[in-house]
Design a protein around this motif. Structure first.
Motif, short mmCIF file in Angstrom:
data_model
loop_
_atom_site.label_atom_id
_atom_site.label_comp_id
_atom_site.label_asym_id
_atom_site.label_seq_id
_atom_site.Cartn_x
_atom_site.Cartn_y
_atom_site.Cartn_z
N TYR A 96 -4.65 -28.77 -35.23
CA TYR A 96 -5.29 -29.24 -36.47
C TYR A 96 -6.76 -29.57 -36.22
CZ TYR A 96 -0.60 -29.54 -38.25
OH TYR A 96 0.66 -29.20 -38.66
N LEU A 99 -9.40 -26.15 -34.82
CA LEU A 99 -9.89 -25.11 -35.71
C LEU A 99 -10.76 -25.76 -36.76
CD1 LEU A 99 -6.55 -23.17 -36.25
CD2 LEU A 99 -8.37 -22.66 -34.62
N ASN A 100 -11.98 -25.30 -36.90
CA ASN A 100 -12.88 -25.86 -37.91
C ASN A 100 -12.29 -25.61 -39.29
OD1 ASN A 100 -14.94 -26.57 -39.60
ND2 ASN A 100 -16.54 -25.75 -38.26
N PRO A 101 -11.96 -26.70 -40.02
CA PRO A 101 -11.25 -26.52 -41.30
C PRO A 101 -12.11 -25.82 -42.35
CG PRO A 101 -11.90 -28.80 -40.99
CD PRO A 101 -12.19 -28.10 -39.71
N ARG A 102 -13.43 -25.74 -42.11
CA ARG A 102 -14.28 -25.14 -43.12
C ARG A 102 -14.54 -23.66 -42.88
NH1 ARG A 102 -15.85 -29.27 -45.95
NH2 ARG A 102 -15.38 -31.21 -44.90
N MET A 103 -13.91 -23.10 -41.83
CA MET A 103 -14.16 -21.69 -41.54
C MET A 103 -12.90 -20.88 -41.83
SD MET A 103 -16.39 -22.16 -38.10
CE MET A 103 -16.61 -20.51 -37.56
N ASP A 144 -7.94 -13.95 -44.36
CA ASP A 144 -8.79 -14.45 -45.45
C ASP A 144 -8.48 -15.89 -45.83
OD1 ASP A 144 -10.09 -12.05 -45.63
OD2 ASP A 144 -8.52 -11.20 -46.91
N ARG A 145 -7.73 -16.56 -45.01
CA ARG A 145 -7.35 -17.93 -45.39
C ARG A 145 -8.06 -18.96 -44.54
NH1 ARG A 145 -1.01 -17.40 -46.21
NH2 ARG A 145 -1.06 -15.56 -47.57
N TYR A 146 -7.87 -20.16 -45.02
CA TYR A 146 -8.44 -21.30 -44.27
C TYR A 146 -7.36 -21.95 -43.42
CZ TYR A 146 -12.75 -21.01 -46.89
OH TYR A 146 -13.94 -20.59 -47.38
N SER A 148 -6.28 -24.80 -43.21
CA SER A 148 -5.41 -25.76 -43.89
C SER A 148 -4.23 -25.08 -44.57
CB SER A 148 -6.22 -26.54 -44.93
OG SER A 148 -6.75 -25.63 -45.87
N GLU A 149 -4.28 -23.77 -44.71
CA GLU A 149 -3.20 -23.07 -45.39
C GLU A 149 -2.12 -22.61 -44.43
OE1 GLU A 149 -4.81 -20.16 -48.22
OE2 GLU A 149 -6.72 -21.21 -47.98
N PHE A 150 -2.24 -23.06 -43.18
CA PHE A 150 -1.26 -22.65 -42.18
C PHE A 150 -0.45 -23.83 -41.70
CE2 PHE A 150 -4.52 -19.45 -41.98
CZ PHE A 150 -3.81 -18.26 -41.83
N ARG A 155 -1.03 -22.28 -36.79
CA ARG A 155 -2.38 -22.63 -36.34
C ARG A 155 -2.52 -22.44 -34.84
NH1 ARG A 155 -4.65 -27.79 -39.65
NH2 ARG A 155 -3.29 -27.50 -41.44
N ASP C 3 0.34 -31.08 -46.56
CA ASP C 3 -0.12 -29.69 -46.50
C ASP C 3 0.03 -29.07 -47.88
OD1 ASP C 3 0.29 -27.29 -43.84
OD2 ASP C 3 -0.99 -27.29 -45.60
N SER C 5 -1.04 -26.32 -48.75
CA SER C 5 -1.37 -24.90 -48.63
C SER C 5 -0.63 -24.06 -49.67
CB SER C 5 -1.04 -24.41 -47.24
OG SER C 5 0.33 -24.65 -47.00
N ALA C 11 -4.69 -15.29 -51.50
CA ALA C 11 -6.07 -15.50 -51.05
C ALA C 11 -7.09 -15.11 -52.11
CB ALA C 11 -6.32 -14.70 -49.79
N PHE C 190 -12.83 -28.85 -32.29
CA PHE C 190 -13.32 -27.50 -32.60
C PHE C 190 -14.75 -27.30 -32.10
CE2 PHE C 190 -13.86 -29.70 -36.77
CZ PHE C 190 -15.24 -29.57 -36.92
#
Lengths: 327, 506, 305, 306
Positions: A96, A99-103, A144-146, A148-150, A155, C3, C5, C11, C190
């Motif tokens: 968590y 990984l940079n959550p904004r990338m 294509d996801r961020y 936070s969607e994993f 992750r 979460d 998500s 997407a 990160f």
């Protein structure tokens, strides 16, 4: 014997200065051969993370050397260091945080390529990213996801995929599964084992969970208060640990062999981990050791072969007697 | 409507509870008078009365001069001196009033005047009177006897009595090495207290030589905003308020009086395109003075054609007032342009914030008028200190062409107080160098009587018609608001003195 | 760990859903809606004026101080006319572009400058960091009005200087927040990861730290927008800000002061405009903060039910 | 709070003060020469030069600075040009007025905000809450000088129940206090309301509620304590701002405070007044900050002053 991939000699990492620095890593030596996996175990606070960070050059070494593929890690600078980075990559403990959550995933994965231009041309980033994602069990559209969607396990797969982008020869895994659910842990460990086979990766696998270490390691190293206290092939360590601390750790691991269940007594260590700023004299483990005698207070045991177990090196004054008693 | 009543009721209740301790008197007690002016006095030293803010409080209230100027015709009338005569061209003799004492008990006599004259000219004290009214003149006062005084001058001074009207005589006990904040004079009121930032309190002086004032207690306070000053008379917080803006000065309680000030725009005639006379004339023709009167300026202001008001000795009534003729202005500009004058260069109009009520509005309007006539003018409003830098020499050699908003005060009543500094080559505010004009002004200053008047009138005409380095605007008025129950009509001198002793309640 | 998500899985639709969601969140806060509408009107008015569609703005001394709400007049005169007979409504719109323009440029300047300095101070620390922080302490330690007074006296009260002075006096707040955020982000895993990949300081600052710090800084900026507007108005009121013939709301109030008892509308309407606009910025900043804080989303979304 | 802590802070404050005073010295001198302002426009050049010499303005800036620094060390702030008496005397007359004005406004704002804020928080989402929210947002956004002018227009000019301006008995304080009150009140209500709502939702309050404590107690002991901390911080910041004078408000009402003095001082290029006011204000701010820290520690024992 061929030259080892990683050769660490008398490496120390101290924090703070003055009379009593914190000796997080104290005079540690070990080697990792190409394609070999070395497991590193120990309680939290024993210096595992400091050792890893020193090897990754996230912090300076106080003394000693670490040579990766002929390059001195502790002294590397500039372009030499930049090259070195390619050969050694890391999978961090917390997927968590790492990984940079904004990338977006595609940017996360391709970041190393952006930093090492010439390795993979930009036009092929997408293609390579998809390949990597698939190799760690993810799908192309995940790019294509961020983060936070994993889920946590996904992750960590991303983290692993990213560590492989530069095609390293050594992968440092700093407790890669300890933040994950037990059900997911096995999948990730299996993935690492698979990748290791496929890519002939050498790994330094750090964990406090012995069961996981047993699964992936060729050799195992046990750390206590900044020192290596026992090291040897997986079989020797797991079947015949000579150091009382190792024994204590083993006793906490559920044995896969049902016949042995109930025969082994769980050893519960007394007291807390002493302060690394002010370690006990002689053997560092003596304050919590049930076998400690006066010699342990006076002399620090060296890491030597003390038992008949093949390849097992132990730093304990009482290791031989223990072995003898067992027989 | 309902809402407003509710608010009213609420605030009334609030006020009632608060007013329990201190209530504002709807009507002042008959023995008290409060006057509100614009600024706190800078100093209450008798030698600083050249500044109107100081002189309003001091002059003829706390301290008095040897003579006064008549508000009717500007002639010199007795005050602390009963008579005077010119002994020779450099010597004047004054007979002093007897039996007068200062507030501190000291007797008023010739030696007191000698001390005051000396003090006013002491360079270490930098007195306003010494540096403005008496500038360039050395006075040497001698006491012949307690009631007779001789004043010798280094150059002939035909109007010495006029000048003496500006010099207030303080007690001989006034310190000689520092300005005083607690003046003692011979006037009808003595100072009770000056509370910095708040007020100056005066009380009638029992031992005054003249008629006793009707109102024994007077307080002078100051507020920067004209709307606030005006409102204070309505609320009863003050009985007299000075310098009310034209938009407020519309009720029957508001008295406009000429204040000896003339507003004008000084043209920097040394920088192109303003160094061309046609451009300067065009500038004058482009200003709609009639449109400004009664809107931004008070309706009683008079269009000016020269820089002194009609009451001043030397005023020339025959100079024509500029007419508003934008078409002619345009054609003059076009003619200048045809001759290669860079009329499109940007001209800055420097204004001074608050120099008179609506100062920035007036310039905004004038800027628009100039733009209509084809000028490229930009307005810049300045605070006093940077404005003074533009007003006073030395100036930067490669400065922008500019017009400066200013006003000239001549309360002393003689043209010599206005002309030399502003229109001669050596003058520290002069934008012209004209040897002929220099000589004319110098001759006029030395002359007396009709000759003096004629020469000054010539000078004014020359400035207005031949040099045109000014755009005269108006002979200004000050508006004072007086409470209904107060008997006071401000006169032409009200800009510089509040004649408290003449004020009474009806 | 919550979460969410699943909420956004496909997407492609991510972005459009986000806009929809923002709209929903805005609808959940009626005050923010009102604020947005007001600001929209102001912006539209400025644009209309920029295209000179608002009509005549000439000085007309005959219409001087025309009272408001005389609906027999052309609509631009419905709020009355100013001391020079110009329609007050048009003047208000012109002043709006100055006032809001200054506030925007100021906030942008201090946002960019403050973020950069703060991030540098936080990431590198050391002597540079210390010097930056001590200067901040000194600026913060003394009344903003004082710093502004000096700045404007020194350099003269022009629009450019006003922006610089306001930006400098507001900057320490940005520097402090940016530094604190950077100190926190710098320790994140990160960032370590990026370093292990061979990312240098510049790379890490640009790709990891700045984007992480940005939302907080933007929230701060939105709050500051209101503050700067009030402050500029105050300075202009004191005669230290905008000078005639330029016009800002604060200056209009100051000029209206002279007409307090004869033409109250000259000062009343610009002050009201300042209040409404400041309030709108405040309300939207509030809303923005909540939108950016997942733990507070419920406040916006639950209200709909 | 330990004495050494106080000393440490004092030492830092002294350094900052020295830096500020030094910059102020150069800054005020850069704003221009006072001589023109203090002499009649008709004064001769010789008279101007004489005044420059008398004020020591003819010497090099550095020489002036060393003289000034020496005077500073002996706490001699010089003579005010305008008031013609020791600058510090003038400042010390104005300072108490400003402090009283600011203190009254802030204390009232604080009390009112705590009350209003908690009422709104308890009724979160309801009509009262919305009303309070609108009111506080408006109060936080209203320009104080405008509020002052409208107050004068309404209460002094139209209804004639309050004085337009000036200084004197309690009635003269009503409008200035009301103007300074608005912004702190609005800001503080927002803060109190926000943190109380948060606190009311926090687990520890639920726990307290579960234990059977009455609702009122829950609200006012736990949540209020939680809300006080940020409120005190903000009040401290505002107090520091007000110490510099409710500048604009003081100007509107002709209130003889330090803010007006400072603005006038700069307008009149009265260097001594400007420097003395800056000094006095800085010292006051220092003590306000210490006071806020102490308050902080007394509200929340977890905050140790160090």
């Amino acid at each position: 014997m061929t030259e080892p991939l990683l050769k660490v000699q008398n490496l120390s990492r101290h924090f703070g200065s003055g009379a009593t620095p914190v000796r997080a890593v104290d005079d540690v030596s070990f080697e990792i051969a190409r394609g070999e996996t070395l497991g590193l175990v120990g309680e939290s606070g024993c210096g595992k993370t400091s050792l890893v960070r020193t090897l990754l050059k996230l912090g300076p070494a106080t003394s000693g050397s670490a040579v990766l593929d002929g390059v001195e890690i502790t002294k590397a600078r500039g372009s030499e260091l930049h090259e070195l980075r390619r050969n050694m990559q890391v999978v961090f403990q917390d997927p968590y945080q790492s990984l940079n959550p904004r990338m977006r995933v595609d940017r996360l994965i391709s970041e190393p390529w952006a930093l090492h231009p010439g390795l993979v041309p930009k036009a092929r980033w997408r293609e390579e990213t998809v390949k990597l994602l698939e190799s760690v069990g993810l799908r192309a559209e995940h790019a294509d996801r961020y983060p936070s969607e994993f889920s946590g396990g996904q992750r960590q797969r991303l983290g692993i995929a990213r560590a492989l982008t530069l095609n390293p020869t050594l992968l440092v895994c700093d407790e890669p599964v300890s933040a994950l659910d037990v059900s997911v842990q096995a999948q990730v460990v299996n993935l690492l084992a698979k990748l290791r086979r496929e890519r002939n990766l050498a790994m330094l696998f750090v964990a406090h969970d012995l069961a996981v270490v047993r699964h992936v390691s060729d050799r195992v190293m046990v750390m206590y208060l900044g020192k290596i206290i026992e090291t040897g092939p997986k079989q020797s360590i797991f079947s015949a640990p000579a150091h009382p601390y190792t024994q204590a750790l083993m006793s906490a691991v559920p044995t896969p062999d049902p016949r042995l269940r109930g025969h082994r007594k769980r050893i519960v260590l007394q007291g807390d981990l002493p302060s690394p700023a002010n370690p006990p004299s002689g053997c560092r483990f003596r304050t919590r050791c049930w076998k400690a005698t006066s010699i342990c207070t006076e002399q620090e045991p060296a890491l030597t072969a003390r038992t008949a177990a093949p390849g097992l090196l132990t730093a304990c004054h009482h290791a031989d007697t223990e072995f003898a008693r067992r027989l | 409507m309902k809402k407003i009543t509710a608010i009213h009721a609420l605030s009334m209740g609030l006020a009632m509870s608060l007013a329990a301790s201190v209530a504002i008197p709807a009507r002042a007690a008959p023995d008290k008078l409060t006057v509100v002016v614009t600024d706190e006095p800078k100093s209450l030293d008798p030698c600083d009365t050249d500044l109107s803010g100081n002189s309003r409080i001091l002059h003829n209230n706390i301290t008095e001069a040897l003579v006064n100027l008549s508000p009717k015709d500007g002639s010199v009338v007795p005050s602390l001196a009963t008579s005077w005569r010119q002994v020779d061209s450099l010597t004047w003799e004054f007979k002093l009033r007897e039996g007068v004492t200062f507030h501190d008990g000291k007797a008023f006599d010739a030696t007191a005047v000698v001390a005051a004259v000396k003090r006013a000219q002491d360079p270490a004290l930098a007195c306003e009177v010494g540096q403005a009214t008496l500038k360039g003149l050395k006075l040497n006062a001698e006491a012949v006897n307690p009631a007779t005084l001789l004043i010798k001058t280094d150059v002939a001074e035909p109007i010495l009595p006029n000048k003496m009207s500006a010099l207030d005589i303080g007690s001989p006990a006034t310190p000689g090495d520092a300005k005083t904040r607690t003046p003692a004079g011979t006037g009808p009121y003595k100072l009770v207290a000056w509370t910095p930032g708040q007020s100056v309190g005066l009380v009638a002086y029992e031992g005054y030589w003249g008629d006793k004032p009707a109102i024994p207690n007077a307080t002078i306070i100051w507020r920067a905003e004209s709307a606030v000053r005006a409102a204070m008379v309505d609320t009863g917080e003050a009985q007299i308020a000075y310098e009310i803006a034209p938009q407020d000065g519309t009720t029957g309680q508001d008295h406009a009086f000429p204040n000896a000030e003339t507003s004008l725009l000084r043209i920097d005639a040394q920088i192109a395109p303003l160094n061309d006379k046609r451009v300067r004339e065009a500038l004058n023709l482009a200003i709609d003075r009639d449109g400004l009167i009664g809107t931004i300026f008070h309706k009683d202001a008079q269009k000016a054609m020269q820089v002194v008001p009609p009451s001043v000795f030397g005023f020339n009534p025959d100079i024509p007032v500029w007419t508003y003729d934008p078409e002619k202005a345009k054609s003059l500009l076009a003619a200048a342009k045809a001759d290669g004058v860079p009329v499109d260069n940007e001209i800055v109009i420097y204004g001074r914030i608050g120099i008179y009520p609506n100062s920035s509005e007036s310039l905004e309007a004038i800027q628009a008028m100039l733009a209509d006539a084809g000028f490229n003018a930009r307005l810049e409003m300045l605070e006093t200190s940077p404005w003074l830098k533009r007003l006073l020499k030395p100036w930067n050699k490669d400065r922008q062409p500019s017009i400066l908003q200013t006003q000239i005060d001549n309360a002393e009543g003689d043209a010599v107080f206005t002309l030399p500094n502003r229109f001669t080559t050596d003058g520290n505010q002069s934008t012209i160098t004209d040897a002929g004009l220099d000589k004319l002004i110098a001759d006029a200053a030395k002359a007396t009587g009709d000759e003096r008047k004629k020469l000054f009138q010539q000078a004014f005409k020359y400035i207005a018609i031949d040099t045109v380095n000014i755009a005269p605007l108006f002979h200004m008025v000050t508006i004072a608001r007086v409470a209904k129950d107060v008997n006071y009509t401000p006169d032409v001198q009200a800009g510089n003195e509040i004649k408290l002793k003449s004020i009474s309640y009806r | 760990m919550t979460d969410r998500s699943t909420e956004f899985l496909p997407a492609r639709e991510h972005r459009s859903r986000r806009i929809l969601w923002l709209a929903r969140a805005l609808a959940g806060d009626p005050m923010a809606v009102a604020a947005a509408i007001w600001l929209l009107i102001v912006v539209l008015a400025i644009l209309t004026d920029a295209m000179s569609l608002l009509g005549d703005n000439r000085i007309s001394l005959k219409a001087r101080n025309l009272p408001p709400f005389d609906f027999g007049q052309p609509w631009t005169l419905w709020l009355g006319a100013d001391a020079l007979g110009r329609p007050l409504l048009v003047r208000l719109v012109q002043a709006a572009s100055t006032t809001i323009g200054i506030a925007l440029v100021t906030v942008l300047t201090s946002l960019i400058g403050g973020t950069l300095l703060g991030v540098v101070a936080g990431y590198f620390g050391g002597i540079i960091g210390n010097v930056i922080m001590r200067i901040c302490d000194i600026i913060l330690g003394f009344p903003t009005l004082l710093v502004a007074l000096f700045g404007l006296y020194l350099f003269g009260p022009s629009v450019g200087n006003l922006v610089i002075v306001l930006a400098v006096t507001r900057m320490p707040a940005y520097i402090r927040v940016a530094r604190a955020e950077t100190l926190e982000v710098r320790e994140r895993l990160f960032v370590d990861a990026a370093r292990v990949f061979g990312g240098g300081s510049t790379w890490i600052l640009r790709t990891h730290i700045l984007p992480s710090v940005a939302p907080t800084m933007l929230t701060l900026a939105s709050v500051n927008l209101a503050m700067v507007m009030l402050f500029e108005s105050g300075l202009s009121y004191l005669g230290l800000g905008i000078q005639p013939p330029s016009v800002s709301w604060g200056l209009m109030v100051a000029q209206g002061q002279g007409y307090l008892s004869s033409a109250w509308w000259l000062g009343f309407f610009p002050g009201l405009a300042i209040m409404f606009t400041t309030m709108s910025f405040n309300l939207l900043a509030n809303w923005f903060r909540i939108v950016n804080d997942p733990s507070q989303h419920w406040r916006l979304l639950s209200r709909r039910r | 709070m330990s004495f050494t802590y106080f000393l440490k802070r004092a030492a830092f404050a002294a350094l900052a003060l020295a830096a500020l005073m030094t910059s102020a010295f150069f800054l005020v001198r850069l704003t221009g020469d006072p001589v023109n302002l203090y002499l009649p426009v008709d004064a001769s050049d010789a008279a101007r030069e004489a005044m420059r010499v008398r004020l020591g303005l003819d010497r090099s800036l550095l020489a002036q600075f060393f003289d000034w620094a020496w005077d500073m060390l002996s706490l001699d702030f010089g003579i005010s040009l305008w008031h013609n008496r020791p600058a510090m005397d003038v400042v010390l007359e104005a300072l108490p007025n400003t402090l009283a004005l600011g203190a009254i406004a802030l204390v009232l704002a604080f009390i009112a905000a705590i009350g209003m804020g908690s009422i709104a928080a308890v009724n979160s989402g309801g009509w009262i809450d919305r009303g309070v929210n609108v009111l506080s947002q408006a109060a936080a956004s209203v320009p104080d000088f405008w509020l002052g002018l409208m107050g004068v227009l309404l209460f002094a000019v139209t209804f004639r129940i309050l004085p337009t301006s000036g200084f004197g008995g309690p009635i003269y304080w009503v409008l200035p206090v009301a103007c300074l009150f608005a912004r702190p009140f609005g800001t503080l209500v927002q803060i109190v309301r926000g943190s109380m709502i948060e606190a009311l939702n926090a687990t520890f309050v639920r726990t307290a509620r579960a234990k059977g404590a009455r609702d009122g107690r829950v609200t006012f002991v736990h949540a209020l304590r939680n809300a006080l901390l940020p409120a005190v911080t903000v009040t401290g910041d505002l107090a520091a701002q007000f110490a510099g004078g409710g500048g604009v408000v003081e100007v509107v009402f002709g209130f003889p405070g330090i803010g007006k003095l400072l603005i006038d001082g700069i307008l009149k290029r009265d260097f001594a007044i400007v420097q003395a006011s800056i000094f006095a204000v800085a010292v006051v701010i220092f003590f306000i900050n210490i006071l806020v820290d102490m308050l902080y520690a007394s509200i929340d024992p977890r905050v140790r002053v160090e």
